[in-house]
Scaffold this motif. Structure first.
Motif, mmCIF file in Angstrom:
data_model
loop_
_atom_site.group_PDB
_atom_site.id
_atom_site.type_symbol
_atom_site.label_atom_id
_atom_site.label_comp_id
_atom_site.label_asym_id
_atom_site.label_seq_id
_atom_site.Cartn_x
_atom_site.Cartn_y
_atom_site.Cartn_z
ATOM 1 N N UNK A 88 0.831 -1.205 0.000
ATOM 2 C CA UNK A 88 0.000 0.000 0.000
ATOM 3 C C UNK A 88 0.868 1.259 0.000
ATOM 4 N N UNK A 90 0.979 5.235 0.871
ATOM 5 C CA UNK A 90 0.278 5.968 1.914
ATOM 6 C C UNK A 90 0.739 7.399 2.012
ATOM 7 N N UNK A 93 0.200 9.081 5.251
ATOM 8 C CA UNK A 93 1.137 8.741 6.314
ATOM 9 C C UNK A 93 2.430 9.532 6.157
ATOM 10 N N UNK A 96 1.869 12.919 7.321
ATOM 11 C CA UNK A 96 1.736 12.975 8.776
ATOM 12 C C UNK A 96 3.091 12.842 9.457
ATOM 13 N N UNK A 97 3.904 11.912 8.964
ATOM 14 C CA UNK A 97 5.218 11.702 9.554
ATOM 15 C C UNK A 97 6.036 12.989 9.487
ATOM 16 N N UNK A 100 4.547 15.680 11.973
ATOM 17 C CA UNK A 100 4.812 15.428 13.388
ATOM 18 C C UNK A 100 6.295 15.638 13.697
ATOM 19 N N UNK A 101 7.131 15.226 12.775
ATOM 20 C CA UNK A 101 8.568 15.380 12.977
ATOM 21 C C UNK A 101 8.913 16.862 13.087
ATOM 22 N N UNK A 110 14.164 8.370 8.027
ATOM 23 C CA UNK A 110 13.441 7.221 7.480
ATOM 24 C C UNK A 110 12.328 6.818 8.426
ATOM 25 N N UNK A 111 11.449 6.008 7.910
ATOM 26 C CA UNK A 111 10.397 5.508 8.789
ATOM 27 C C UNK A 111 9.952 4.144 8.287
ATOM 28 N N UNK A 112 9.416 3.360 9.195
ATOM 29 C CA UNK A 112 8.894 2.055 8.806
ATOM 30 C C UNK A 112 7.484 1.923 9.342
ATOM 31 N N UNK A 113 6.658 1.287 8.563
ATOM 32 C CA UNK A 113 5.284 1.015 8.995
ATOM 33 C C UNK A 113 4.906 -0.329 8.424
ATOM 34 N N UNK A 114 4.636 -1.260 9.303
ATOM 35 C CA UNK A 114 4.218 -2.580 8.844
ATOM 36 C C UNK A 114 2.962 -2.964 9.612
ATOM 37 N N UNK B 112 3.368 -1.597 13.467
ATOM 38 C CA UNK B 112 4.496 -0.874 14.045
ATOM 39 C C UNK B 112 4.780 0.330 13.172
ATOM 40 N N UNK B 114 7.820 3.348 13.260
ATOM 41 C CA UNK B 114 8.934 3.997 13.939
ATOM 42 C C UNK B 114 9.532 5.012 12.974
#
Lengths: 125, 125
Positions: A88, A90, A93, A96-97, A100-101, A110-114, B112, B114
């Motif tokens: 997907x 996003x 997202x 948003x990331x 917020x940061x 970097x960011x991870x979303x699972x 998750x 991060x």
DNA sequence: TTATCTGCAAACATTTTGCAGCGAG
DNA sequence: CTCGCTGCAAAATGTTTGCAGATAA
């Protein structure tokens, strides 16, 4: 593209769930295109670098791999039952990331979303 | 609460960045409240279970721990420079995750998220 | 030939487990 | 005495590396 890389890709073509290196190696072992475990790891590293496969670390710390559909940045929805995966994108997202940061004075590296859950067919059982 | 748990908590109280078990063990080794590595691991497991500390797996696979502020579900913004961490709640994300999952016929089990980046003071250097 | 690929065996790093001893209740 | 806590040493796991031989350009 090396022999090991071809073999690994072929193994991954088989189905499109996340598989561990050991798993792929085991599958190849009994085929006509056996490859050493070392080469499986090295092939996977190259393929990840080339963005041909995605890599996700499971909650137990194991790295798992999967042929990936796009080289756009994307996230995954993985079924814990059968391993089926949906990619997907996003944009919401990502936005948003960043927001917020910034709000906290951070510059995102970097960011991870699972997301893991149960897919329709597994839920029915 | 065991002696090991008290020692680990004290070590974590020291600062509020994510630290590895080995790191915590090393810090305690030279203090008056030395604890075996095994006990550090066991203490951390209990504390995570009790939701007193958060656990995050680094990109290299190492588990890192931190005293956590709330027992609400939350995510982290971690500075790669100094390790400073911000806990953020993200109702919008939770909603989005549920929505996207439903859309694909999934029932969410867990997710998750991060974010790593550089905090203001580290960016200035 | 020269560079690259391969794969065994060994090294590595992190975490877990077996087990005997210790200490509190 | 009993039960849980402790910690050493050993096992287990998953991944990476050294190196010598095979392979390919």
């Amino acid at each position: 593209m090396t022999r090991a890389q071809r073999a690994v890709l072929a193994a991954l073509a088989h189905d499109d769930t996340f598989r561990s290196a050991q798993d792929i190696h085991a599958q190849l072992r009994d085929s006509d295109s056996a490859v050493g475990l070392t080469s499986v790891y090295r092939a996977l590293q190259s393929l990840v670098e080339a963005r041909v496969v995605d890599v996700v670390r499971t909650s137990s710390g194991e790295l798992t791999y999967r042929r990936c559909g796009s080289d756009e940045h994307h996230h995954h929805l993985v079924c814990t039952g059968c391993g089926a995966t949906v990619e997907v994108e996003a944009p919401a997202i990502e936005r948003w990331v960043a927001e917020v940061a910034t709000e906290h004075g951070y510059v995102v590296a970097s960011h991870t979303l699972e997301v893991t859950g149960t897919c329709r067919s597994c839920a029915e059982m």
